[in-house]
Design a protein around this motif. Structure first.
Motif, PDB file in Angstrom:
ATOM      1  N   PHE A  14       0.881  -1.042   0.002  1.00 41.33           N
ATOM      2  CA  PHE A  14      -0.193  -0.116  -0.150  1.00 41.33           C
ATOM      3  C   PHE A  14       0.856   1.271  -0.009  1.00 41.33           C
ATOM      4  CE2 PHE A  14      -3.055  -2.891   1.712  1.00 41.33           C
ATOM      5  CZ  PHE A  14      -4.003  -2.932   0.855  1.00 41.33           C
ATOM      6  N   ALA A  15       2.274   1.049   0.142  1.00 36.38           N
ATOM      7  CA  ALA A  15       3.093   2.406   0.165  1.00 36.38           C
ATOM      8  C   ALA A  15       3.739   2.526  -1.017  1.00 36.38           C
ATOM      9  CB  ALA A  15       4.118   2.138   1.314  1.00 36.38           C
ATOM     10  N   LEU A  16       3.369   1.556  -2.169  1.00 36.06           N
ATOM     11  CA  LEU A  16       4.079   1.732  -3.424  1.00 36.06           C
ATOM     12  C   LEU A  16       3.619   2.868  -3.934  1.00 36.06           C
ATOM     13  CD1 LEU A  16       3.702  -1.716  -4.781  1.00 36.06           C
ATOM     14  CD2 LEU A  16       5.571  -0.671  -3.928  1.00 36.06           C
ATOM     15  N   PRO A  17       4.494   3.376  -4.924  1.00 32.22           N
ATOM     16  CA  PRO A  17       3.971   4.940  -5.824  1.00 32.22           C
ATOM     17  C   PRO A  17       3.112   4.437  -6.679  1.00 32.22           C
ATOM     18  CG  PRO A  17       6.449   3.879  -6.265  1.00 32.22           C
ATOM     19  CD  PRO A  17       5.834   3.309  -5.131  1.00 32.22           C
ATOM     20  N   GLU A  18       1.829   4.848  -6.326  1.00 26.69           N
ATOM     21  CA  GLU A  18       0.615   4.313  -7.234  1.00 26.69           C
ATOM     22  C   GLU A  18       0.710   5.086  -8.673  1.00 26.69           C
ATOM     23  OE1 GLU A  18      -3.998   5.113  -6.854  1.00 26.69           O
ATOM     24  OE2 GLU A  18      -3.074   4.649  -4.986  1.00 26.69           O
ATOM     25  N   ASP A  19       1.172   6.375  -8.691  1.00 24.94           N
ATOM     26  CA  ASP A  19       1.256   6.823  -9.963  1.00 24.94           C
ATOM     27  C   ASP A  19       2.191   6.405 -10.930  1.00 24.94           C
ATOM     28  OD1 ASP A  19      -0.789   8.955  -9.128  1.00 24.94           O
ATOM     29  OD2 ASP A  19       0.970  10.341  -8.741  1.00 24.94           O
ATOM     30  N   THR A  20       3.244   6.044 -10.162  1.00 22.88           N
ATOM     31  CA  THR A  20       4.474   5.208 -11.033  1.00 22.88           C
ATOM     32  C   THR A  20       3.893   3.911 -11.725  1.00 22.88           C
ATOM     33  OG1 THR A  20       6.168   6.234  -9.706  1.00 22.88           O
ATOM     34  CG2 THR A  20       6.670   4.440 -11.152  1.00 22.88           C
ATOM     35  N   ILE A  21       3.161   3.320 -10.831  1.00 24.19           N
ATOM     36  CA  ILE A  21       2.728   1.937 -11.188  1.00 24.19           C
ATOM     37  C   ILE A  21       1.476   2.132 -12.260  1.00 24.19           C
ATOM     38  CG2 ILE A  21       1.417  -0.111 -10.310  1.00 24.19           C
ATOM     39  CD1 ILE A  21       3.015   0.284  -7.785  1.00 24.19           C
ATOM     40  N   ASP A  22       0.516   3.023 -11.998  1.00 29.11           N
ATOM     41  CA  ASP A  22      -0.439   3.240 -12.791  1.00 29.11           C
ATOM     42  C   ASP A  22       0.163   3.704 -14.387  1.00 29.11           C
ATOM     43  OD1 ASP A  22      -2.429   2.669 -11.073  1.00 29.11           O
ATOM     44  OD2 ASP A  22      -2.965   4.999 -10.735  1.00 29.11           O
ATOM     45  N   ALA A  23       1.012   4.565 -14.289  1.00 26.81           N
ATOM     46  CA  ALA A  23       1.698   5.143 -15.526  1.00 26.81           C
ATOM     47  C   ALA A  23       2.365   3.881 -16.227  1.00 26.81           C
ATOM     48  CB  ALA A  23       2.654   6.182 -15.221  1.00 26.81           C
ATOM     49  N   ALA A  24       3.090   3.096 -15.502  1.00 28.53           N
ATOM     50  CA  ALA A  24       3.603   1.830 -16.080  1.00 28.53           C
ATOM     51  C   ALA A  24       2.859   0.992 -16.689  1.00 28.53           C
ATOM     52  CB  ALA A  24       4.827   1.254 -15.150  1.00 28.53           C
ATOM     53  N   VAL A  25       1.882   0.474 -16.020  1.00 24.65           N
ATOM     54  CA  VAL A  25       0.585  -0.624 -16.540  1.00 24.65           C
ATOM     55  C   VAL A  25       0.161   0.217 -17.649  1.00 24.65           C
ATOM     56  CG1 VAL A  25      -1.678  -1.527 -16.045  1.00 24.65           C
ATOM     57  CG2 VAL A  25       0.328  -1.546 -14.255  1.00 24.65           C
ATOM     58  N   GLU A  26      -0.242   1.463 -17.656  1.00 22.85           N
ATOM     59  CA  GLU A  26      -0.744   2.146 -18.827  1.00 22.85           C
ATOM     60  C   GLU A  26       0.091   2.081 -20.022  1.00 22.85           C
ATOM     61  OE1 GLU A  26      -3.647   3.724 -21.174  1.00 22.85           O
ATOM     62  OE2 GLU A  26      -4.028   3.020 -19.049  1.00 22.85           O
ATOM     63  N   GLU A  27       1.267   2.508 -19.932  1.00 25.51           N
ATOM     64  CA  GLU A  27       2.443   2.249 -20.926  1.00 25.51           C
ATOM     65  C   GLU A  27       2.479   0.729 -21.374  1.00 25.51           C
ATOM     66  OE1 GLU A  27       4.746   3.383 -24.280  1.00 25.51           O
ATOM     67  OE2 GLU A  27       3.641   4.663 -22.535  1.00 25.51           O
ATOM     68  N   LEU A  28       2.469  -0.272 -20.541  1.00 22.93           N
ATOM     69  CA  LEU A  28       2.564  -1.595 -20.904  1.00 22.93           C
ATOM     70  C   LEU A  28       1.112  -1.834 -21.987  1.00 22.93           C
ATOM     71  CD1 LEU A  28       3.544  -3.383 -17.874  1.00 22.93           C
ATOM     72  CD2 LEU A  28       4.740  -3.438 -20.077  1.00 22.93           C
ATOM     73  N   SER A  29      -0.072  -1.335 -21.427  1.00 22.99           N
ATOM     74  CA  SER A  29      -1.133  -1.471 -22.150  1.00 22.99           C
ATOM     75  C   SER A  29      -1.212  -0.664 -23.694  1.00 22.99           C
ATOM     76  CB  SER A  29      -2.431  -0.955 -21.629  1.00 22.99           C
ATOM     77  OG  SER A  29      -3.465  -1.123 -22.192  1.00 22.99           O
ATOM     78  N   ARG A  30      -0.595   0.397 -23.574  1.00 22.16           N
ATOM     79  CA  ARG A  30      -0.595   0.895 -24.935  1.00 22.16           C
ATOM     80  C   ARG A  30       0.363   0.275 -25.972  1.00 22.16           C
ATOM     81  NH1 ARG A  30      -0.914   5.872 -21.626  1.00 22.16           N
ATOM     82  NH2 ARG A  30       1.252   5.954 -21.687  1.00 22.16           N
ATOM     83  N   ALA A  31       1.779  -0.086 -25.345  1.00 25.84           N
ATOM     84  CA  ALA A  31       2.601  -0.790 -26.124  1.00 25.84           C
ATOM     85  C   ALA A  31       2.100  -2.180 -26.845  1.00 25.84           C
ATOM     86  CB  ALA A  31       3.843  -0.877 -25.267  1.00 25.84           C
ATOM     87  N   ALA A  32       1.399  -2.828 -25.779  1.00 31.20           N
ATOM     88  CA  ALA A  32       0.619  -4.299 -26.335  1.00 31.20           C
ATOM     89  C   ALA A  32      -0.492  -3.859 -27.427  1.00 31.20           C
ATOM     90  CB  ALA A  32       0.045  -4.659 -25.266  1.00 31.20           C
ATOM     91  N   GLY A  33      -1.076  -2.630 -27.229  1.00 35.44           N
ATOM     92  CA  GLY A  33      -1.965  -2.357 -28.388  1.00 35.44           C
ATOM     93  C   GLY A  33      -1.301  -2.024 -29.657  1.00 35.44           C
TER      94      GLY A  33
END
Length: 123
Positions: A14-33
């Motif tokens: 719960f202490a993980l940097p949420e914005d960093t994780i969200d941005a990375a997951v979003e980038e993974l999704s866009r790249a996969a697309g």
């Protein structure tokens, strides 16, 4: 087995940097697309080539069995189909190279996003 897995406690998760994780997951999704779109575009162009080749073969077979007037019309159609196929085959290497470059860029973006996710994870 535990040496291969990065276990973290619930409090740390719960202490993980949420914005960093969200941005990375979003980038993974866009790249996969992007990779999926490249694969689809390449499949479509190869399908067009195959369809034109099939159509050429069918028209040539019809021309052999056709009467004089029909054969003349089919000859015109065959010439147009050959021109279309030649044009498509001429640009095919460029199109495939473009898609390969796009896939490579998407893979690089995925690797960067995975790196950012690893850095964001504690431990």
């Amino acid at each position: 087995m535990t040496g291969e897995v990065n276990w973290i406690g619930v409090g740390q998760a719960f202490a993980l940097p949420e914005d960093t994780i969200d941005a990375a997951v979003e980038e993974l999704s866009r790249a996969a697309g992007d990779m999926a779109r490249c694969a689809a575009a390449e499949a479509m162009v190869m399908g067009r080539v195959a369809a034109l080749r099939t159509l050429l073969g069918e028209c040539a077979a019809l021309q052999e069995q056709a009467g004089a007037t029909e054969a003349e019309t089919l000859q015109s159609a065959l010439a147009a189909l050959r021109d279309d196929l030649a044009s498509l085959e001429e640009t095919l290497p460029l199109e495939r190279a473009f898609h390969a470059d796009e896939r490579d860029r998407a893979r690089a973006r995925m690797a960067q996003a995975r790196g950012r996710l690893r850095q964001a994870m504690p431990g």
